[in-house]
Write a protein that holds these residues in place. Structure first.
Motif, PDB file in Angstrom:
ATOM      1  N   MET A  56       2.399   1.398  -3.547  1.00  0.00           N
ATOM      2  CA  MET A  56       1.718   2.632  -4.475  1.00  0.00           C
ATOM      3  C   MET A  56       1.331   3.910  -4.286  1.00  0.00           C
ATOM      4  N   HIS A  57       1.248   4.124  -2.871  1.00  0.00           N
ATOM      5  CA  HIS A  57       1.711   5.713  -2.408  1.00  0.00           C
ATOM      6  C   HIS A  57       2.728   6.436  -2.944  1.00  0.00           C
ATOM      7  N   PRO A  73       7.139   5.983   2.293  1.00  0.00           N
ATOM      8  CA  PRO A  73       7.040   6.756   0.717  1.00  0.00           C
ATOM      9  C   PRO A  73       9.036   7.092   1.086  1.00  0.00           C
ATOM     10  N   ILE A  90       1.265  -1.519  -0.333  1.00  0.00           N
ATOM     11  CA  ILE A  90      -0.026   0.080   0.318  1.00  0.00           C
ATOM     12  C   ILE A  90       0.844   1.137  -0.122  1.00  0.00           C
ATOM     13  N   GLU A  91       1.605   1.282   1.082  1.00  0.00           N
ATOM     14  CA  GLU A  91       2.705   2.425   0.654  1.00  0.00           C
ATOM     15  C   GLU A  91       3.305   2.572  -0.421  1.00  0.00           C
TER      16      GLU A  91
END
Ligand code: SF4
Lengths: 556, 233
Positions: B76-77, B170, B73-74
């Protein structure tokens, strides 16, 4: 849940049976009674499971098999069927099925509730109970070649294991054609594939371009969450893990599931102020989670990485910034404590409120954009309306909850039906759509974002005016929690994907003897074949996207 | 359009001599790089070009679109707005391992997935690089004690850069990628050694108790991964 006058079409209260009436209904199938904190428990004969469950379903209205917990005692194995009513989830009953220590066999519930299929396979896989009459009792989370059942008492964690890597079946080979000479073809999707939202493997059989059969192969992210929670102390060591079940920013929603179960078990009263903060944080998480669901759904349907996905991430970043101010972390918050939250709102409070209000103010415009880009788009409508249809009756028999159930017109939301936190003091609505298709599920998520925003706004109003001397963020909780021996509880909250439940049994120590997670995605994913069979391959992908599963929670 | 351009003329009179000279000056380390040191290949393949190539490689990395768990998820960020890894020449996720040269391993690796990950890694063309993202890929992270969790990505594939955190922010991942680019530009990559968990044919395993037990289920030629949990760190 409104503060105003009750609406005219308030449904008639659901008929409730007293424990003794139920016992009478079940007759001599019952061999004992137990008291769980959430529900009466009936110990029944292991060969009468189907009889008992269908009586409860047909005659008493318990139509929701929420969870199946299996566990091992010193002298026996035990499966617990946690039943509820979709119309009133506060009416619960636990059906306890003991099985022999040497030869643990009990009857399968699968013919009565379709959802029992996977639940019992999991129980077989991890604990080692055999279910008679089960259509397909195989391992589900661990590889087929695994030796032993890891949650059984005598499991040796150090024994070596061998895991095969079988080549994907070759679709052109003769023996992979389906039976009776139809022109079916076998297709693997995953476990590493952009459309599966993580590590999921779909074994698909195609007839031309249509899906003849699809089977999900899960377990590629089985991180032993239950074992790890059983090794942690109630007070502090379990709370970090819920963040990692549904990791799409739904952290606080998950933490609440554990907090609720443990607080009820240990009889802890949470101060009101902390409840408001929890409610606000949880709804922020829900917005962030739904944003990603919408973004990836659009990605699945259009393959559009540049616009919609980025928009969704943009809005998520805003929600995450607020959550970071509140909790100190972007994703794995670890913010709840038993009896409250870890710290108060960040100082200066005005700035925090202003930032949150700005976010809420921009939200309608952002949602408008989503509707322009996604739900109003003709291509998307053609792709999603009337595809992936999930009729309400089917959804119920699979135990589907959350936006998936609400997209099929099932009016079921634990925030309202089994209130916790501060939800029942606030003014908001449960969103349902009755299209039963991919499009409805998308709409439900988008509209739920609005409802969450309403809730957050009211929470902020409340917090702003909260008198300074009443800001208690934690109840007084003993340093070590040791709930009484043999207390059992099953409690659920409305997570981002649906009903997230925890079953716990204490054994008088500071660690739970059994910790079972009822994951909404696990049940929701089971509906995939119903939605995809007979549809085209791209519709299968859209249906999977609209289920919005997260593998961390499916596999745990 | 092209007709009014002057034909492109190169001066090739010196090419032959230059190459010969370059080959003769063996002691001079001008053309040697860390990569060559590591691989020990002949100067015939590596010319000045390799430095250039390393720089190119580092500045245009194709990442494999590979998500495992929470860390993805991070990740993707990191690819998306705000952090925008693409600014650093490293943000084009490719869906196929055959088109990618960097794999970010973002999450917990469990017994069922490790053989697949190894397979995906094997399918990537050389030269390839691995970024381990998060504590799980370092040691198993919070799930280290799980009965099913591989204690780090390094048990299965070689890792060039570890980015610690649970999950790393990120910014941390961007820093890790930048560090990897630096290493690639310097011609470094982690040495490929035999890992504790490798894919092997079932028939090649030592005949012990568990192999005997599984002999009926698994073919001799099937690829398997054998986990010796007791020896894991
Ligand atoms: S390091 Fe932490 S965030 Fe990353 S995959 Fe592991 S548990 Fe999840």
């Amino acid at each position: 849940m409104s503060l105003e006058e009750p609406e005219p079409d308030v449904p008639a209260p659901v008929e409730e049976q007293s424990p003794d009436e139920l016992a009478e209904l079940l007759g001599d199938h019952v061999i004992g009674r137990e008291e769980h904190l959430n529900a009466p428990g009936y110990v029944i004969r292991p060969d009468a499971v189907q009889d008992v469950l269908s009586t409860l379903k047909e005659e008493a209205g318990y139509d929701h098999l929420s969870c199946v917990t299996a566990q091992e005692y010193e002298d026996r194995y035990e499966s617990i069927y946690h039943l509820k009513k979709f119309d009133d989830p506060t009416q619960e009953v636990s059906v306890v099925v003991p099985a022999d220590r040497e030869n643990p066999v009990s009857e399968s519930a699968e013919p009565v509730f379709r959802t029992a299929d996977w639940h019992e396979r999991e129980a077989y896989d991890l604990v080692g109970i055999d279910y008679d009459d089960h259509p397909d009792l195989r391992r589900i989370l661990l590889p087929e070649s695994w030796q032993g059942h890891p949650l059984a008492e005598d499991y040796d964690q150090d024994r070596p294991q061998i895991v095969p890597l079988r080549e994907n079946a070759n679709p052109l080979q003769e023996d992979h054609r389906g039976e009776d000479d139809t022109d079916t073809m076998f297709l693997n999707i995953g476990p590493h594939h952009p459309a599966t939202h993580g590590v999921l493997h779909l074994k698909t059989t195609l007839d031309g371009e249509q899906v003849a059969d699809v089977e999900s192969d899960i377990g590629y992210l089985h991180r032993c969450e239950e074992q790890i929670c059983q090794n942690g102390t109630y007070r502090h060591q379990i709370m970090p893990y819920p963040d990692r079940w549904d990791y799409i920013s739904a952290g606080l929603l998950n933490e609440w599931a554990y907090a609720r179960a443990a607080e009820d078990m240990a009889d802890i009263e949470v101060p009101e102020y902390a409840q408001v903060i929890r409610t606000m944080g949880a709804e922020l998480c829900r917005i962030a989670a739904h944003m990603l669901a919408v973004g990836t759904f659009a990605l699945d349907v259009y393959g559009d990485f540049t616009a919609i996905f980025m928009y969704a991430i943009r809005d998520r970043e805003k929600a995450q910034n607020i959550l970071e101010d509140l909790t100190g972390q972007r994703l794995m918050f670890n913010y709840f404590r038993l009896g409250g939250v870890v710290w108060d709102l960040p100082e200066p409070r005005e700035e925090f409120f202003e930032k949150t209000r700005d976010f809420l103010e921009d939200l309608p415009e952002a949602l408008e954009e989503y509707h322009d880009l996604i739900s109003g788009n003709e291509i998307l409508q053609m792709r999603t309306i009337d595809t992936g249809v999930l009729p309400p009756e089917v959804a119920k028999s699979y135990g589907a909850t959350g936006p998936v159930a609400r997209g099929s017109g099932i009016d079921y939301d634990l925030r309202r039906d089994d209130p916790y936190g501060y939800y029942d003091e606030l003014d908001w609505d449960v969103v349902t759509e009755d299209g039963c298709d991919n499009y409805s599920r998308l709409l439900v998520r988008l509209r739920e974002v609005e409802e969450s925003a309403k809730i957050i706004e009211q929470c902020i109003d409340l917090l702003e005016d909260w008198p300074e001397e009443d800001r208690t963020i934690q109840a007084n909780v003993p340093r070590t929690l040791k709930p009484d021996d043999d207390t059992e509880i099953y409690r659920a909250v409305e997570g981002a994907k649906g009903e997230l439940g925890i079953y716990m049994r204490s054994d008088g120590t500071d660690k739970p003897a059994r910790f079972k997670i009822r994951s909404p995605c696990f049940s929701n994913l089971q509906t995939l074949p119903e939605m995809a069979e007979g549809e085209y391959v791209p519709d299968l992908v859209a249906a999977l996207g609209s289920l919005d599963i997260v593998l961390g929670e499916v596999d745990r | 359009m092209s007709s009014d351009n002057r034909p492109f003329v190169t001066d090739d009179s010196q090419v032959l001599t230059d190459t010969r000279d370059a080959r003769m000056t063996g002691e001079d380390n001008r053309f040697n790089s860390k990569l060559r040191e590591a691989f020990g290949s002949s100067p015939f393949i590596l010319t000045k070009f390799d430095k250039f190539m390393n720089w190119v490689r580092g500045s245009s990395m194709f990442m494999l679109q590979f998500g495992i768990a929470c860390c993805s998820i991070e990740m993707m960020h990191t690819y998306a707005v705000k952090h925008d890894l693409d600014r650093f020449g490293a943000g084009v996720p490719r869906a196929s391992p055959r088109q990618a040269d960097v794999i970010i391993v973002p999450g917990t690796i469990v017994s069922k997935f490790a053989p697949r990950m190894k397979r995906v890694y094997d399918q990537m063309p050389e030269p390839k690089f691995v970024i381990g993202m998060g504590s799980c890929t370092i040691s198993g992270g919070p799930f280290q004690e799980g009965y099913n969790v591989v204690k780090g990505a390094e048990e299965v594939i070689p890792v060039d850069i570890h980015v610690p955190g649970c999950p790393p922010r990120p910014e941390a991942l961007v820093y890790g990628v930048a560090k990897l680019q630096e290493r690639i530009a310097n011609g470094e990559s982690s040495p490929v050694t035999v890992k504790p968990y490798e894919l092997e044919q079932f028939g090649d395993l030592d005949r012990d108790e568990i192999v005997d037990q599984l002999a009926r289920e698994i073919d001799e030629e099937d690829l398997v991964m054998r986990y010796n949990w007791a020896d894991s760190p």
